[in-house]
Design a protein around this motif. Structure first.
Motif, PDB file in Angstrom:
ATOM      1  N   VAL A  12      -2.380   6.103   7.052  1.00 24.55           N
ATOM      2  CA  VAL A  12      -3.817   5.972   7.334  1.00 24.55           C
ATOM      3  C   VAL A  12      -4.648   6.565   6.199  1.00 24.55           C
ATOM      4  O   VAL A  12      -5.621   5.945   5.735  1.00 24.55           O
ATOM      5  CB  VAL A  12      -4.163   6.657   8.677  1.00 24.55           C
ATOM      6  CG1 VAL A  12      -5.670   6.811   8.848  1.00 24.55           C
ATOM      7  CG2 VAL A  12      -3.567   5.869   9.835  1.00 24.55           C
ATOM      8  N   GLU A  13      -4.279   7.755   5.736  1.00 24.53           N
ATOM      9  CA  GLU A  13      -5.094   8.414   4.707  1.00 24.53           C
ATOM     10  C   GLU A  13      -4.984   7.693   3.355  1.00 24.53           C
ATOM     11  O   GLU A  13      -5.942   7.667   2.582  1.00 24.53           O
ATOM     12  CB  GLU A  13      -4.702   9.884   4.578  1.00 24.53           C
ATOM     13  CG  GLU A  13      -5.065  10.723   5.803  1.00 24.53           C
ATOM     14  CD  GLU A  13      -6.569  10.727   6.114  1.00 24.53           C
ATOM     15  OE1 GLU A  13      -7.380  10.525   5.173  1.00 24.53           O
ATOM     16  OE2 GLU A  13      -6.930  10.915   7.292  1.00 24.53           O
ATOM     17  N   THR A  14      -3.847   7.103   3.083  1.00 22.99           N
ATOM     18  CA  THR A  14      -3.710   6.324   1.844  1.00 22.99           C
ATOM     19  C   THR A  14      -4.601   5.078   1.903  1.00 22.99           C
ATOM     20  O   THR A  14      -5.327   4.764   0.944  1.00 22.99           O
ATOM     21  CB  THR A  14      -2.238   5.925   1.610  1.00 22.99           C
ATOM     22  OG1 THR A  14      -1.446   7.118   1.538  1.00 22.99           O
ATOM     23  CG2 THR A  14      -2.072   5.138   0.324  1.00 22.99           C
ATOM     24  N   ALA A  15      -4.543   4.381   3.024  1.00 25.00           N
ATOM     25  CA  ALA A  15      -5.392   3.186   3.176  1.00 25.00           C
ATOM     26  C   ALA A  15      -6.869   3.558   3.126  1.00 25.00           C
ATOM     27  O   ALA A  15      -7.683   2.874   2.497  1.00 25.00           O
ATOM     28  CB  ALA A  15      -5.068   2.476   4.491  1.00 25.00           C
ATOM     29  N   ARG A  16      -7.209   4.655   3.765  1.00 22.53           N
ATOM     30  CA  ARG A  16      -8.606   5.119   3.798  1.00 22.53           C
ATOM     31  C   ARG A  16      -9.094   5.410   2.378  1.00 22.53           C
ATOM     32  O   ARG A  16     -10.201   5.037   1.999  1.00 22.53           O
ATOM     33  CB  ARG A  16      -8.692   6.386   4.658  1.00 22.53           C
ATOM     34  CG  ARG A  16     -10.111   6.712   5.154  1.00 22.53           C
ATOM     35  CD  ARG A  16     -10.242   8.157   5.643  1.00 22.53           C
ATOM     36  NE  ARG A  16      -9.336   8.578   6.696  1.00 22.53           N
ATOM     37  CZ  ARG A  16      -9.621   8.606   8.006  1.00 22.53           C
ATOM     38  NH1 ARG A  16     -10.799   8.199   8.442  1.00 22.53           N
ATOM     39  NH2 ARG A  16      -8.744   9.054   8.865  1.00 22.53           N
ATOM     40  N   MET A  17      -8.249   6.081   1.591  1.00 25.25           N
ATOM     41  CA  MET A  17      -8.619   6.406   0.204  1.00 25.25           C
ATOM     42  C   MET A  17      -8.906   5.136  -0.593  1.00 25.25           C
ATOM     43  O   MET A  17      -9.793   5.102  -1.443  1.00 25.25           O
ATOM     44  CB  MET A  17      -7.487   7.194  -0.457  1.00 25.25           C
ATOM     45  CG  MET A  17      -7.792   7.634  -1.877  1.00 25.25           C
ATOM     46  SD  MET A  17      -6.395   8.529  -2.600  1.00 25.25           S
ATOM     47  CE  MET A  17      -5.336   7.177  -3.099  1.00 25.25           C
ATOM     48  N   LEU A  18      -8.143   4.075  -0.290  1.00 25.94           N
ATOM     49  CA  LEU A  18      -8.300   2.816  -1.023  1.00 25.94           C
ATOM     50  C   LEU A  18      -9.400   1.933  -0.435  1.00 25.94           C
ATOM     51  O   LEU A  18      -9.677   0.852  -0.955  1.00 25.94           O
ATOM     52  CB  LEU A  18      -6.973   2.039  -1.003  1.00 25.94           C
ATOM     53  CG  LEU A  18      -5.799   2.700  -1.737  1.00 25.94           C
ATOM     54  CD1 LEU A  18      -4.483   2.027  -1.349  1.00 25.94           C
ATOM     55  CD2 LEU A  18      -5.993   2.640  -3.246  1.00 25.94           C
ATOM     56  N   GLY A  19     -10.005   2.388   0.652  1.00 26.35           N
ATOM     57  CA  GLY A  19     -11.052   1.590   1.282  1.00 26.35           C
ATOM     58  C   GLY A  19     -10.502   0.448   2.126  1.00 26.35           C
ATOM     59  O   GLY A  19     -11.217  -0.513   2.420  1.00 26.35           O
ATOM     60  N   GLY A  20      -9.236   0.555   2.541  1.00 20.03           N
ATOM     61  CA  GLY A  20      -8.616  -0.508   3.347  1.00 20.03           C
ATOM     62  C   GLY A  20      -8.837  -0.300   4.836  1.00 20.03           C
ATOM     63  O   GLY A  20      -9.472   0.675   5.256  1.00 20.03           O
ATOM     64  N   SER A  21      -8.285  -1.216   5.619  1.00 21.97           N
ATOM     65  CA  SER A  21      -8.456  -1.172   7.071  1.00 21.97           C
ATOM     66  C   SER A  21      -7.703   0.002   7.696  1.00 21.97           C
ATOM     67  O   SER A  21      -6.476   0.080   7.625  1.00 21.97           O
ATOM     68  CB  SER A  21      -7.942  -2.478   7.680  1.00 21.97           C
ATOM     69  OG  SER A  21      -7.605  -2.294   9.044  1.00 21.97           O
ATOM     70  N   GLU A  22      -8.473   0.891   8.327  1.00 16.23           N
ATOM     71  CA  GLU A  22      -7.816   2.031   8.972  1.00 16.23           C
ATOM     72  C   GLU A  22      -7.071   1.588  10.226  1.00 16.23           C
ATOM     73  O   GLU A  22      -6.018   2.139  10.558  1.00 16.23           O
ATOM     74  CB  GLU A  22      -8.838   3.122   9.296  1.00 16.23           C
ATOM     75  CG  GLU A  22      -9.303   3.824   8.022  1.00 16.23           C
ATOM     76  CD  GLU A  22     -10.381   4.870   8.274  1.00 16.23           C
ATOM     77  OE1 GLU A  22     -10.335   5.533   9.325  1.00 16.23           O
ATOM     78  OE2 GLU A  22     -11.264   5.016   7.408  1.00 16.23           O
ATOM     79  N   ALA A  23      -7.600   0.580  10.920  1.00 13.89           N
ATOM     80  CA  ALA A  23      -6.898   0.066  12.114  1.00 13.89           C
ATOM     81  C   ALA A  23      -5.558  -0.559  11.715  1.00 13.89           C
ATOM     82  O   ALA A  23      -4.546  -0.357  12.390  1.00 13.89           O
ATOM     83  CB  ALA A  23      -7.763  -0.962  12.833  1.00 13.89           C
ATOM     84  N   GLY A  24      -5.562  -1.289  10.616  1.00 14.65           N
ATOM     85  CA  GLY A  24      -4.319  -1.885  10.127  1.00 14.65           C
ATOM     86  C   GLY A  24      -3.310  -0.821   9.735  1.00 14.65           C
ATOM     87  O   GLY A  24      -2.113  -0.934  10.027  1.00 14.65           O
ATOM     88  N   ALA A  25      -3.808   0.239   9.071  1.00  5.08           N
ATOM     89  CA  ALA A  25      -2.913   1.314   8.651  1.00  5.08           C
ATOM     90  C   ALA A  25      -2.405   2.114   9.851  1.00  5.08           C
ATOM     91  O   ALA A  25      -1.264   2.577   9.854  1.00  5.08           O
ATOM     92  CB  ALA A  25      -3.623   2.239   7.664  1.00  5.08           C
ATOM     93  N   LEU A  26      -3.261   2.252  10.848  1.00  3.30           N
ATOM     94  CA  LEU A  26      -2.836   2.970  12.058  1.00  3.30           C
ATOM     95  C   LEU A  26      -1.704   2.219  12.752  1.00  3.30           C
ATOM     96  O   LEU A  26      -0.712   2.827  13.185  1.00  3.30           O
ATOM     97  CB  LEU A  26      -4.021   3.130  13.020  1.00  3.30           C
ATOM     98  CG  LEU A  26      -3.687   3.819  14.347  1.00  3.30           C
ATOM     99  CD1 LEU A  26      -3.318   5.281  14.130  1.00  3.30           C
ATOM    100  CD2 LEU A  26      -4.863   3.702  15.325  1.00  3.30           C
ATOM    101  N   ALA A  27      -1.823   0.894  12.841  1.00  2.84           N
ATOM    102  CA  ALA A  27      -0.764   0.086  13.454  1.00  2.84           C
ATOM    103  C   ALA A  27       0.525   0.194  12.637  1.00  2.84           C
ATOM    104  O   ALA A  27       1.603   0.422  13.194  1.00  2.84           O
ATOM    105  CB  ALA A  27      -1.207  -1.371  13.569  1.00  2.84           C
ATOM    106  N   ALA A  28       0.393   0.047  11.321  1.00  2.00           N
ATOM    107  CA  ALA A  28       1.587   0.134  10.467  1.00  2.00           C
ATOM    108  C   ALA A  28       2.210   1.525  10.566  1.00  2.00           C
ATOM    109  O   ALA A  28       3.435   1.669  10.678  1.00  2.00           O
ATOM    110  CB  ALA A  28       1.225  -0.196   9.020  1.00  2.00           C
ATOM    111  N   GLY A  29       1.353   2.557  10.519  1.00  2.00           N
ATOM    112  CA  GLY A  29       1.858   3.932  10.613  1.00  2.00           C
ATOM    113  C   GLY A  29       2.517   4.196  11.957  1.00  2.00           C
ATOM    114  O   GLY A  29       3.547   4.885  12.032  1.00  2.00           O
ATOM    115  N   SER A  30       1.963   3.637  13.016  1.00  2.00           N
ATOM    116  CA  SER A  30       2.554   3.822  14.341  1.00  2.00           C
ATOM    117  C   SER A  30       3.911   3.136  14.421  1.00  2.00           C
ATOM    118  O   SER A  30       4.840   3.633  15.074  1.00  2.00           O
ATOM    119  CB  SER A  30       1.615   3.265  15.414  1.00  2.00           C
ATOM    120  OG  SER A  30       0.390   3.988  15.409  1.00  2.00           O
ATOM    121  N   ALA A  31       4.035   1.987  13.758  1.00  2.00           N
ATOM    122  CA  ALA A  31       5.334   1.298  13.715  1.00  2.00           C
ATOM    123  C   ALA A  31       6.367   2.178  13.004  1.00  2.00           C
ATOM    124  O   ALA A  31       7.506   2.298  13.455  1.00  2.00           O
ATOM    125  CB  ALA A  31       5.192  -0.049  13.012  1.00  2.00           C
TER     126      ALA A  31
END
Lengths: 319, 319
Positions: B74-93
């Motif tokens: 999540v924090e990597t995606a956030r730093m890059l300005g990407g989707s936090e919801a997408g990163a949360l799903a991927a991170g949860s997986a």
């Protein structure tokens, strides 16, 4: 001079032989594909892979099985004019999931089987810890293959294949069916499954993966939504027929012929369609389901010949 | 009046508190995401899911853990300005794969642990068969989430996430590292692991998934190839630092603080960096690796603040 009856029998025997040839031809291709993926010669440049785990994975996967699931994927894609290499990879991935489930199901805590396909099960040939990890790694490898662009250039098809296999094999499919099956043995408290419960359990445990095998071929073959729906009907009916044929085999076959213990379902007190309809009634139900399969692929005419034969093979098989 | 030293300490305490807040905020989001995926209320219209299996999956997954892997995504995606919801799903997986590995590793045939995160392990709270199936179904669910278009519209990112998680968690990653770890205990014959062997084993067993957690955030965040390479360096160094910190904790912490048995690595006779360098030397190596992490994300300046803190947290954590 040959009598008409003998000639008819001979045509049937030829057709059966031709089908067996197709089946074993795909099985050989699956064997070669998986042997390469699990072989030590492909590991150069990769992180060192643990030798014991790889050996045990090969033990679990290679040298056995009809490879019916990859066959369905390959023949469906072939009928649609799709990539046979792509379907072979997808079908082999499905086969890995089938193999992983056998490794875990055979363990002492589950069905406690010592033999599988005529050789010792993984936990007997190796040990329980290795068997757990073999199953885990085989499942992972299945998804790795499906997501690999080497076999399937279109990423949306890759993602759909992954999603389809996950749905067919997880909580709502194969694994869910397996725990219901353990429950049916009374492990988690007394329970009595009626025929409908058993059919539902079987649809999850084995039917979902069989239906997905056909669907994987449809995805790789670029089926239209209507074609995909028709093939889904085919796959569902084939899965149901497979289960009933399994129940009949379980009641009739010898452990030697099956290469594993038989008669367990009856011991477990789980009501099957064979209990309700008898062997002959169950056979008639199989024939009815084969009819549904044949109808579902009728639009493809002669091209669907192999899928029609596959449905008939599914109910007529001896192992 | 506050002395400069006390003020400095107070600033550090504030920074640490702010980081803890971020960590627990992502952990809460992960908990909510996974509770919904594993909750009975989402099952309407789906194939009936087996209650016992779902309960045991919730037991294995919910209510525990720092959720460091999803946090990194999540924090990597956030730093890059990407989707936090997408990163949360991927991170949860990714977290599901971590959880499945704990369930299987805790089993009697593997590490034989009765407690995990302060509660009974799945095979103790339920039984061994259920624990095997829980692990299997959690792995499957991880791939199902990654392949789901609901969280990630771009199918090529979905396929890359699946491929990356499979590589990090299978034969050449987590599961491979686990069997090497069992081998290090002498289970499959006498063996002696030197420090380099142990580092390699740890890189597979835990490092690969941590590095992939960062990479998943990079994929979701749309990182350029150069950015992805820099973040990969960050993830690798963080994974190595995590492992050394684990060795230090294993040597020093009490079972109560860890919520599980400790001191097992030393008992197993597996040489770690702590054996070679001592506790202080190992701590210095952790600091060096944190420096590599900080350098790898320096191009992002202030935006990389949380990832820098995450690296420091990884080596300073007490559990």
């Amino acid at each position: 001079m040959t009598s008409p009856k003998a000639s008819h029998a001979s045509v049937k025997a030829d057709a059966s032989q031709a089908f067996s040839h197709k089946l074993s031809s795909v099985a050989d291709a699956v064997e070669a594909f998986l042997a390469e993926r699990l072989g030590p010669e492909t590991q150069a440049g990769e992180i060192t892979r643990p030798v014991r785990l790889m050996e045990a994975m090969r033990h679990a996967v290679l040298g056995g099985g009809k490879r019916l699931r990859p066959f369905l994927a390959v023949e469906t894609a072939r009928m649609l004019g799709g990539s046979e290499a792509g379907a072979l990879a997808a079908g082999s991935a499905i086969e890995l999931v089938h193999c992983y489930s056998l490794v875990h199901d055979d363990m002492p805590a589950m069905d406690d089987d010592d033999m599988r396909r005529g050789k010792p099960t993984v936990h007997k040939a190796y040990d329980e810890a290795t068997a757990i990890l073999v199953g885990d790694a085989l499942q992972t490898l299945a998804f790795e293959i499906l997501a690999d662009s080497a076999w399937q250039p279109d990423p949306s098809i890759r993602a759909d294949l992954v999603l389809g296999l996950a749905k067919a094999s997880g909580l709502g499919g194969m694994v869910g069916g397996q725990i219901l099956d353990l429950g049916a043995e009374g492990r988690f408290g007394a329970v009595s499954l009626d025929v409908e419960d058993t059919l539902q359990l079987q649809a999850m445990k084995t039917g979902a993966i069989l239906a997905f095998s056909v669907d994987a071929g449809a995805l790789v073959g670029g089926a239209t939504p209507d074609q995909r729906a028709a093939l889904w009907r085919y796959g569902l009916a084939l899965g149901q027929a497979f289960q009933i044929a399994d129940d009949i085999l379980d009641r009739e076959a010898s452990p030697e012929a099956m290469g594993k213990a038989t008669g367990k379902d009856k011991d477990a007190g789980k009501a099957t369609l064979v209990d309700r309809l008898g062997i002959d009634g169950a056979r008639a139900e199989c024939d009815r389901l084969v009819g549904i399969c044949e109808e579902a692929v009728s639009a493809w005419g002669d091209k669907a010949q192999t899928l029609r034969e596959a449905a008939r093979f599914t109910v007529a098989r001896k192992v």
